[in-house]
Design an enzyme around this catalytic site. Structure first.
Site, mmCIF file in Angstrom:
data_model
loop_
_atom_site.group_PDB
_atom_site.id
_atom_site.type_symbol
_atom_site.label_atom_id
_atom_site.label_comp_id
_atom_site.label_asym_id
_atom_site.label_seq_id
_atom_site.Cartn_x
_atom_site.Cartn_y
_atom_site.Cartn_z
ATOM 1 N N LYS A 206 0.834 -1.196 0.000
ATOM 2 C CA LYS A 206 0.000 0.000 0.000
ATOM 3 C C LYS A 206 0.873 1.252 0.000
ATOM 4 O O LYS A 206 0.694 2.170 -0.778
ATOM 5 C CB LYS A 206 -0.913 -0.046 1.234
ATOM 6 C CG LYS A 206 -1.902 1.075 1.339
ATOM 7 C CD LYS A 206 -2.864 0.812 2.503
ATOM 8 C CE LYS A 206 -3.656 2.055 2.836
ATOM 9 N NZ LYS A 206 -4.577 1.852 3.945
ATOM 10 N N GLU A 212 10.697 -4.487 4.581
ATOM 11 C CA GLU A 212 10.848 -5.883 4.155
ATOM 12 C C GLU A 212 10.503 -6.040 2.672
ATOM 13 O O GLU A 212 11.238 -6.656 1.899
ATOM 14 C CB GLU A 212 9.917 -6.800 4.962
ATOM 15 C CG GLU A 212 10.234 -6.869 6.435
ATOM 16 C CD GLU A 212 9.401 -5.898 7.262
ATOM 17 O OE1 GLU A 212 9.200 -4.741 6.804
ATOM 18 O OE2 GLU A 212 8.974 -6.273 8.355
ATOM 19 N N GLY A 271 -4.936 -2.456 5.129
ATOM 20 C CA GLY A 271 -4.104 -3.577 4.651
ATOM 21 C C GLY A 271 -4.774 -4.929 4.850
ATOM 22 O O GLY A 271 -4.855 -5.735 3.918
ATOM 23 N N ARG A 272 -5.262 -5.198 6.062
ATOM 24 C CA ARG A 272 -5.841 -6.516 6.347
ATOM 25 C C ARG A 272 -7.188 -6.727 5.685
ATOM 26 O O ARG A 272 -7.771 -7.814 5.789
ATOM 27 C CB ARG A 272 -5.914 -6.735 7.859
ATOM 28 C CG ARG A 272 -6.644 -5.640 8.627
ATOM 29 C CD ARG A 272 -6.284 -5.692 10.103
ATOM 30 N NE ARG A 272 -6.795 -4.566 10.878
ATOM 31 C CZ ARG A 272 -6.208 -3.389 10.994
ATOM 32 N NH1 ARG A 272 -5.090 -3.149 10.326
ATOM 33 N NH2 ARG A 272 -6.711 -2.452 11.766
ATOM 34 N N GLU A 357 -5.111 -7.480 14.942
ATOM 35 C CA GLU A 357 -4.649 -6.155 14.532
ATOM 36 C C GLU A 357 -5.804 -5.153 14.626
ATOM 37 O O GLU A 357 -5.597 -3.972 14.899
ATOM 38 C CB GLU A 357 -4.080 -6.201 13.114
ATOM 39 C CG GLU A 357 -3.174 -5.031 12.788
ATOM 40 C CD GLU A 357 -2.517 -5.140 11.415
ATOM 41 O OE1 GLU A 357 -2.648 -6.181 10.755
ATOM 42 O OE2 GLU A 357 -1.880 -4.168 10.996
ATOM 43 N N HIS A 388 -3.857 -34.147 16.765
ATOM 44 C CA HIS A 388 -2.721 -34.949 17.240
ATOM 45 C C HIS A 388 -1.726 -34.093 18.008
ATOM 46 O O HIS A 388 -0.581 -34.484 18.199
ATOM 47 C CB HIS A 388 -2.055 -35.641 16.048
ATOM 48 C CG HIS A 388 -3.003 -36.547 15.339
ATOM 49 N ND1 HIS A 388 -3.101 -37.889 15.610
ATOM 50 C CD2 HIS A 388 -3.973 -36.280 14.419
ATOM 51 C CE1 HIS A 388 -4.060 -38.429 14.865
ATOM 52 N NE2 HIS A 388 -4.603 -37.461 14.136
ATOM 53 N N LYS A 516 7.548 -0.738 12.261
ATOM 54 C CA LYS A 516 8.121 -0.279 10.990
ATOM 55 C C LYS A 516 9.255 0.726 11.217
ATOM 56 O O LYS A 516 10.159 0.840 10.411
ATOM 57 C CB LYS A 516 7.038 0.351 10.114
ATOM 58 C CG LYS A 516 6.014 -0.673 9.619
ATOM 59 C CD LYS A 516 5.192 -0.150 8.468
ATOM 60 C CE LYS A 516 4.184 -1.195 8.021
ATOM 61 N NZ LYS A 516 3.441 -0.814 6.833
HETATM 62 C C1 G6Q Z 1 -2.613 -4.295 7.839
HETATM 63 C C2 G6Q Z 1 -1.413 -3.638 8.315
HETATM 64 C C3 G6Q Z 1 -0.121 -4.240 7.860
HETATM 65 C C4 G6Q Z 1 0.285 -3.878 6.432
HETATM 66 C C5 G6Q Z 1 1.728 -4.272 6.206
HETATM 67 C C6 G6Q Z 1 2.207 -3.988 4.803
HETATM 68 O O1 G6Q Z 1 -3.740 -3.913 8.094
HETATM 69 O O2 G6Q Z 1 -1.468 -2.294 8.131
HETATM 70 O O3 G6Q Z 1 -0.120 -5.635 7.994
HETATM 71 O O4 G6Q Z 1 -0.565 -4.500 5.518
HETATM 72 O O5 G6Q Z 1 2.527 -3.646 7.139
HETATM 73 O O6 G6Q Z 1 2.084 -2.622 4.511
HETATM 74 P P1 G6Q Z 1 2.263 -2.118 3.026
HETATM 75 O O7 G6Q Z 1 1.152 -2.707 2.213
HETATM 76 O O8 G6Q Z 1 2.177 -0.623 3.097
HETATM 77 O O9 G6Q Z 1 3.595 -2.602 2.545
#
Ligand code: G6Q
Length: 552
Positions: A206, A212, A271-272, A357, A388, A516
């Protein structure tokens, strides 16, 4: 407005929970032969049996009164109307617009967002189909056999979960891989089996600044350029082998991704909650755009149900209320998600992010500290494997864990006998959690095997089970794109309704944002070979030890 714990509806539930019969599910069945018929409902192709929970008609009425008192319906309407309910980031929350298949416009600041949503969907459809049918090719003219999604968190788990859930439909397109961890092992192991000439990368982020993801994306670009050198100009190679899903169009251009390969979305997509947006591109690549649309249709059907069904037969709301009953009134701190489907093996982890989250919060919307439990700890794994391992704890542990069993009546794989065994195990486990096993029954069995007296008594204590352990079962006819869409949306709305009652903002994630920024200073120290004195003592010692081991 009165604090949640001061309200009559909350206090009534507290008093109700203190009654001796509050946890006795077996007795609820004994006193109502119609319970199984009454405590279930169907929506968007999903069937929910919630009869195996310690809730009576009175409990449900009290819980529904709490929901009304907390204004869940009004808050839901505010979300669907595009109001800025994410109050710490001043944003609307509109993942429901991404799958809105009705003619209803959805306005943000007076402007209908649906034309933009449809335009991106159309581009996603065209792009994914061109990759799948081989019209779009790599720099050396070969069709793409593999696509690698580079993203993390919400830009990874949603599409990964769905791609895995729809595995049986993944034919006719590239193999789709997911790289998320900055641990080089993830990217290196994935690239080891790939041919740069036939590999497409999708950078899903996003913000397009996540450490990462950008580290993995840069290394993937380097791998591509090193291995395709001489093919064409560097820009053209990156342009032909990279696509992006992002809201940050400046950064995607800076990386070298051509604008026609960038699929945008909007700040009102968390994001989620983003798998329904351009972040879902890997899904369309893996199973085709038609299936992606079925996924959206399933989620939309659940949205319509959530919006329109009366509270007493509203599936996400009932799941939310039963969860609140467990967490806040029966003090059960965790919740297990147990899909009896190997293809749903990522689903518990997706829900872990979605729920923890969203509702792992301790400050209410007015800025005060909450005085009650909010989001539970979500965990789980697919059955039968969990049986198990940790099911021991579910049956005999000192903490009671409410469980969600998720299962499809029919298999997508051609192994009928396996599926009957899977189904039998799923049903048997929820039955065993409910009924338990009385000591007398165990003693009888031991007597029949010739074990009597003190030895039988000793063993019977270990071999009996208390029962009365709560569970929901979510049944679908088959694990197809529509039911997966409905299932994910069901939990999204459950989490929404719980956050609404707990009076927290389910749509920010400052704890994740913290991570972050944090590592940057430590990274500088590791690069310099020495800890700055600003850290605490233990951190300084650890950084210096690691530098010494690495010979810095
Ligand atoms: C989700 C969070 C988080 C996010 C990641 C990746 O709701 O905000 O999991 O999706 O940190 O972020 P970017 O899409 O900005 O790389």
């Amino acid at each position: 407005m009165a604090r949640l714990t001061d309200r009559k509806t909350w206090k009534d539930l507290k008093a109700h929970a203190a009654l001796p019969q509050a946890r006795d599910i077996v007795n609820l069945f004994a006193s109502d032969p119609q319970r199984a018929e009454r405590y279930c409902l169907e929506a968007a192709g999903l069937f929910l049996d919630y009869s195996k929970n310690p809730v009576s008609d009175e409990t449900l009425q009290l819980l529904l009164a709490l929901a009304m008192d907390a204004g869940v319906s009004e808050q839901m309407q505010a979300m669907f109307d595009g109001r800025r309910i994410n109050i710490t980031e001043n944003r609307p929350v509109l993942h429901i617009a991404l799958r809105n298949q009705s003619e209803r416009p959805i306005h943000v600041d007076g402007r209908d967002v649906m034309p933009d949503v449809r335009a991106i969907l159309q581009r996603l459809g065209e792009f994914s189909e061109s990759v799948r049918n081989g019209k779009l090719r790599g720099a050396t003219g070969k069709a793409f056999t593999d696509a690698v999604n580079i993203g993390i968190g919400g830009s990874d788990l949603g599409p990964l979960t769905v791609c895995s859930a729809l595995r049986p439909l993944a034919h006719g397109g590239p193999r789709v891989h997911f790289v998320s961890n900055v641990d080089g092992a993830h990217l290196a192991a994935t690239l080891a089996d790939l041919d740069p000439e036939t590999t497409l990368f999708i950078v899903s982020s996003k913000t397009f600044t996540t450490q990462e993801t950008m580290t993995n994306a840069r290394s993937a670009r380097e791998w591509l350029l090193t291995n395709l050198s001489g093919a064409e100009s560097q820009n053209s190679v990156v342009g032909q082998h990279f696509a992006a899903a992002s809201t940050n169009l400046n950064e995607t251009a800076g990386f070298g991704i051509s604008p026609e390969r960038v699929f945008g979305f909007w700040d009102w997509v968390g994001g989620r909650y983003s798998l329904w947006s351009a972040i879902g591109l890997p899904i369309a690549l893996a199973v085709g755009f038609e299936q992606f649309e079925r996924l959206l249709a399933g989620a939309h059907a659940m949205d319509e149900h959530f919006l329109n069904a009366p509270p007493e037969s509203n599936m996400p709301l009932l799941l939310a209320l039963i969860g609140i009953w467990h967490a806040n009134f029966l003090d059960l701190p965790t919740h297990a998600v147990l899909p009896y489907a190997q293809d749903l093996s990522w689903f518990p982890m997706h829900l872990q992010q979605l729920d923890m989250e969203s509702n792992g919060k301790r400050i209410d919307r007015a800025g005060g500290t909450v005085e009650y439990t909010t989001g539970p700890i979500i965990w789980g794994a697919p059955g039968t494997n969990g049986q198990h391992a940790f099911f021991q704890h579910l049956h005999q542990g000192t903490q009671v864990t409410p469980c969600d069993f998720i299962v499809a009546a029919k298999s997508e794989w051609d192994m009928a006998e396996h599926h009957e065994i899977l189904l039998a195990n799923c049903i048997a486990q929820s039955e065993a959690l409910l009924r338990g096993r009385a000591k007398e029954e165990v003693l009888e069995e031991l007597h029949a095997r010739g074990i009597d007296g003190q030895e039988a008594q000793r063993l019977a204590a270990h071999r009996s089970f208390p029962g009365n352990r709560p569970s929901n079962t979510i049944l679908m006819e088959r694990l197809d794109a529509h039911s997966v869409g409905a299932l994910v949306a069901l939990y999204e709305h459950k989490v929404f309704a719980q956050g609404a009652i707990w009076n927290i903002n389910s749509f920010d994630q400052w704890g994740v944002e913290l991570g972050k920024g944090l590592a940057k200073e430590v990274l500088n120290d590791l690069r310099a070979g020495r800890a700055s004195p600003d850290h605490d003592q233990s951190t300084v010692a650890m950084i210096n030890r690691i530098c010494a081991i690495r010979g810095k």
